[in-house]
Design a protein around this motif. Sequence first.
Motif, PDB file in Angstrom:
ATOM      1  N   GLU A 109      38.750  32.455  44.971  1.00 12.11           N
ATOM      2  CA  GLU A 109      38.603  33.867  45.281  1.00 12.11           C
ATOM      3  C   GLU A 109      39.695  34.658  44.585  1.00 12.11           C
ATOM      4  O   GLU A 109      40.731  34.102  44.193  1.00 12.11           O
ATOM      5  CB  GLU A 109      38.673  34.115  46.788  1.00 12.11           C
ATOM      6  CG  GLU A 109      39.983  33.702  47.431  1.00 12.11           C
ATOM      7  CD  GLU A 109      39.941  33.752  48.952  1.00 12.11           C
ATOM      8  OE1 GLU A 109      38.832  33.788  49.517  1.00 12.11           O
ATOM      9  OE2 GLU A 109      41.022  33.737  49.566  1.00 12.11           O
ATOM     10  N   THR A 110      39.460  35.973  44.419  1.00 16.18           N
ATOM     11  CA  THR A 110      40.462  36.853  43.826  1.00 16.18           C
ATOM     12  C   THR A 110      41.680  36.933  44.747  1.00 16.18           C
ATOM     13  O   THR A 110      41.558  36.911  45.970  1.00 16.18           O
ATOM     14  CB  THR A 110      39.871  38.259  43.611  1.00 16.18           C
ATOM     15  OG1 THR A 110      38.679  38.141  42.812  1.00 16.18           O
ATOM     16  CG2 THR A 110      40.850  39.161  42.888  1.00 16.18           C
TER      17      THR A 110
ATOM     18  N   GLN B 109      38.827  44.276  46.633  1.00 16.88           N
ATOM     19  CA  GLN B 109      37.901  45.195  45.971  1.00 16.88           C
ATOM     20  C   GLN B 109      38.557  46.565  45.753  1.00 16.88           C
ATOM     21  O   GLN B 109      38.438  47.159  44.666  1.00 16.88           O
ATOM     22  CB  GLN B 109      36.628  45.343  46.802  1.00 16.88           C
ATOM     23  CG  GLN B 109      35.531  46.138  46.112  1.00 16.88           C
ATOM     24  CD  GLN B 109      34.234  46.127  46.915  1.00 16.88           C
ATOM     25  OE1 GLN B 109      34.171  45.553  48.010  1.00 16.88           O
ATOM     26  NE2 GLN B 109      33.202  46.752  46.390  1.00 16.88           N
TER      27      GLN B 109
ATOM     28  N   GLU C 179      41.257  46.266  42.950  1.00 18.24           N
ATOM     29  CA  GLU C 179      40.638  46.179  41.627  1.00 18.24           C
ATOM     30  C   GLU C 179      40.184  47.567  41.161  1.00 18.24           C
ATOM     31  O   GLU C 179      40.431  47.961  40.011  1.00 18.24           O
ATOM     32  CB  GLU C 179      39.446  45.228  41.651  1.00 18.24           C
ATOM     33  CG  GLU C 179      39.818  43.763  41.564  1.00 18.24           C
ATOM     34  CD  GLU C 179      38.588  42.869  41.474  1.00 18.24           C
ATOM     35  OE1 GLU C 179      37.464  43.370  41.698  1.00 18.24           O
ATOM     36  OE2 GLU C 179      38.748  41.684  41.171  1.00 18.24           O
TER      37      GLU C 179
ATOM     38  N   THR D  59      32.476  44.833  34.286  1.00 19.76           N
ATOM     39  CA  THR D  59      31.687  44.524  35.488  1.00 19.76           C
ATOM     40  C   THR D  59      31.611  43.012  35.708  1.00 19.76           C
ATOM     41  O   THR D  59      30.960  42.560  36.642  1.00 19.76           O
ATOM     42  CB  THR D  59      30.262  45.095  35.348  1.00 19.76           C
ATOM     43  OG1 THR D  59      29.642  44.552  34.172  1.00 19.76           O
ATOM     44  CG2 THR D  59      30.296  46.615  35.255  1.00 19.76           C
ATOM     45  N   GLN D  60      32.247  42.246  34.828  1.00 20.26           N
ATOM     46  CA  GLN D  60      32.229  40.790  34.943  1.00 20.26           C
ATOM     47  C   GLN D  60      33.136  40.340  36.085  1.00 20.26           C
ATOM     48  O   GLN D  60      34.174  40.965  36.359  1.00 20.26           O
ATOM     49  CB  GLN D  60      32.707  40.144  33.632  1.00 20.26           C
ATOM     50  CG  GLN D  60      31.853  40.488  32.422  1.00 20.26           C
ATOM     51  CD  GLN D  60      30.449  39.938  32.552  1.00 20.26           C
ATOM     52  OE1 GLN D  60      30.243  38.815  33.009  1.00 20.26           O
ATOM     53  NE2 GLN D  60      29.460  40.739  32.157  1.00 20.26           N
ATOM     54  N   GLN D  61      32.749  39.239  36.725  1.00 18.35           N
ATOM     55  CA  GLN D  61      33.577  38.709  37.806  1.00 18.35           C
ATOM     56  C   GLN D  61      34.917  38.214  37.264  1.00 18.35           C
ATOM     57  O   GLN D  61      35.957  38.396  37.896  1.00 18.35           O
ATOM     58  CB  GLN D  61      32.853  37.562  38.522  1.00 18.35           C
ATOM     59  CG  GLN D  61      33.657  36.985  39.684  1.00 18.35           C
ATOM     60  CD  GLN D  61      32.947  35.832  40.368  1.00 18.35           C
ATOM     61  OE1 GLN D  61      32.051  35.223  39.792  1.00 18.35           O
ATOM     62  NE2 GLN D  61      33.336  35.540  41.593  1.00 18.35           N
ATOM     63  N   ASP D  62      34.900  37.571  36.099  1.00 22.98           N
ATOM     64  CA  ASP D  62      36.126  37.071  35.477  1.00 22.98           C
ATOM     65  C   ASP D  62      36.611  38.081  34.443  1.00 22.98           C
ATOM     66  O   ASP D  62      35.821  38.566  33.630  1.00 22.98           O
ATOM     67  CB  ASP D  62      35.877  35.716  34.817  1.00 22.98           C
ATOM     68  CG  ASP D  62      35.509  34.639  35.827  1.00 22.98           C
ATOM     69  OD1 ASP D  62      36.277  34.451  36.783  1.00 22.98           O
ATOM     70  OD2 ASP D  62      34.449  34.006  35.653  1.00 22.98           O
TER      71      ASP D  62
ATOM     72  N   LYS E 251      38.798  40.468  51.465  1.00 18.26           N
ATOM     73  CA  LYS E 251      37.690  40.919  50.625  1.00 18.26           C
ATOM     74  C   LYS E 251      37.753  42.419  50.366  1.00 18.26           C
ATOM     75  O   LYS E 251      37.629  42.879  49.224  1.00 18.26           O
ATOM     76  CB  LYS E 251      36.359  40.534  51.270  1.00 18.26           C
ATOM     77  CG  LYS E 251      36.132  39.027  51.323  1.00 18.26           C
ATOM     78  CD  LYS E 251      34.777  38.684  51.927  1.00 18.26           C
ATOM     79  CE  LYS E 251      34.569  37.176  51.960  1.00 18.26           C
ATOM     80  NZ  LYS E 251      33.257  36.812  52.571  1.00 18.26           N
TER      81      LYS E 251
ATOM     82  N   ARG F  75      42.912  38.704  36.091  1.00 21.94           N
ATOM     83  CA  ARG F  75      42.449  38.381  37.443  1.00 21.94           C
ATOM     84  C   ARG F  75      43.228  37.199  38.020  1.00 21.94           C
ATOM     85  O   ARG F  75      43.196  36.099  37.469  1.00 21.94           O
ATOM     86  CB  ARG F  75      40.962  38.044  37.439  1.00 21.94           C
ATOM     87  CG  ARG F  75      40.416  37.749  38.836  1.00 21.94           C
ATOM     88  CD  ARG F  75      39.042  37.104  38.785  1.00 21.94           C
ATOM     89  NE  ARG F  75      38.531  36.866  40.128  1.00 21.94           N
ATOM     90  CZ  ARG F  75      37.593  35.960  40.435  1.00 21.94           C
ATOM     91  NH1 ARG F  75      37.046  35.232  39.469  1.00 21.94           N
ATOM     92  NH2 ARG F  75      37.189  35.807  41.685  1.00 21.94           N
TER      93      ARG F  75
END
Length: 611
Positions: A537-538, A462, A465, A478-481, A458, A485
Amino acid sequence: MNLIEQAMTYAHSTQLFRSVDLQFARLVCEGDRADYFLAAACVSASAGEGHVCLALSALTPEALWTGAQRIAAQQLWQLCQAPEDAQAWQSRLATWSALSSATQIGPLCLVDQQLYLQRAWHQEQQVASFFNAFPEQRLKDERQARQILDQLFGSSEHNDQKVAAAVALTARHAIISGGPGTGKTTTVAKLLAAMIQLSPTRLRIQMAAPTGKAAARLTESLGKALLALQVDETVRQRFPREATTLHRLLGAQATTRQLRYHAHNPLHLDILIVDEASMVDLTMMANVIAALPEQARVIFLGDRDQLASVEAGAVLGDICRSAEYGFSVARAAQLSRLTGCLVEGGESPQAPQLRDNICLLKHSYRFDAKSGIGQLARAVNQGDTSQAQALFTAELPDIHWRGLADEADWRTLLHEVCEGYQPFLASIARGDTPRQVVAHFSHYQLLCALREGAFGVKGLNQSIETALRQRGLLSATTQQDYVGRPIMITRNDSGLGLFNGDVGITLLDSEQQLKVYFQLPDGELRAVQPSRLPAHETAWVMTVHKSQGSEFTHTALVLPRQFSPVLSRELIYTAITRAKSQLTLYGEAAILNRAIMNQTSRRSGLTAALR
């Protein structure tokens, strides 16, 4: 508040057990027997740590905990009025109704002073019975088999691949274990060619691996090996073209634990190849065995020195201990006749018969004597910390060491990770096809040991990214996708055909809509809307466990700054052997050395049962 409730409250407050362990223990307890409660909680916790059973001799605070937790556990033992040695535990548990007996099945089993969850005991016995059975696989014409093996492997006196093929030709079930580059897939390709030529009927052959990535790699590598084989086109046409995951093979369902194929509805096959067998846990191995038709033959491939499965058991490692005895005299003579190789045999009254069905491949064709990756893998496997450190300081071209002592080292890590992923992101920026982009992603991968913290999945995801965005390599969304990715599936979804460990890349489709592209085992791409994905998860960084079954041109491993019991010899070895050409390790020498000396041991009764 009775004694069990007091024990639950204390154990929960001191975090000695997971909530599921305490709830299970409460469920199987009776009356106010806090000692039973404690034993059940310990067995459940042991299973959660990957062990199949818990020896009564290990049912002590000193054996199960360290540091401050050991002191807390000692107080829990006193609170529960629990015994502290195996014989006392044996006497106490003798009348516990939760234990299975000749007249009833309970949730727990006590066998040879080993305490099991009943399901785990049943599965272990199922696996042991399968590998202890030796239905004869007769060759109608040994001379023909020798001729075919000579054509496929040549006539050298020393060829462990040829011996492995002969083992599998003459056994209903065979195990071929070897490190990276020892030619397990090449051996299987030639073995299948021999089986096809020796069979009077068309064989139904299936190939499987524990994860989608491993299945895709098996499909690709077997395809390449097939191209190199000099066999008739009729033989070539009978080869399997695609590997699948074990979950797909058995017909796993998304909403239930039931499988489509089992003992009462067996698989429709004659030969099954299972790759990356070190990742197969006890439950999955039992499920595969149960689903095999009576006359089917199965060949397990894997590296016995890799990390064991995430779930309970270390089945391949337990099985391969039998190989330490070598072949029996009679088996060695048979293999020598079939191969023309010098195969040595010996007799030992303690040797399990299973040893005659196992072959260890030892010669690496990928890493020569000068390869830093190969030398480092051997040093780690042998627990040689001095040699490991010497290799890093020798400035070999394929292995690199980076310290992690201060902020400057951290910035170096982030800079080099961004450099590693830059070609992949450049492929997206150029507008390459999804297939090309997915291929670029396998060139570089950062691995770690932990899930939590700054040096866990995790925290690192972060940080990476953020660093990529600061360098303009990712859009400042700011989008998760977002485009680029990488994601990893963490829960099976048979409806979508996606399984735990599958990796996909988020890209724009022809209509400028975000889709996640997965490469399937057959080489095809599947595009899925992000909203339809199961839990995921990423994956800029993944744990070493999750990387099993994969290979990367350049593998990077980051170790935490503080030692964790998760760090082990097997974990370091597995990470090193994910690298095909380049390996970079970030960490401190003291942490690495301690990890190399920390050899994992999974408790089970399988090795004894196989004798």
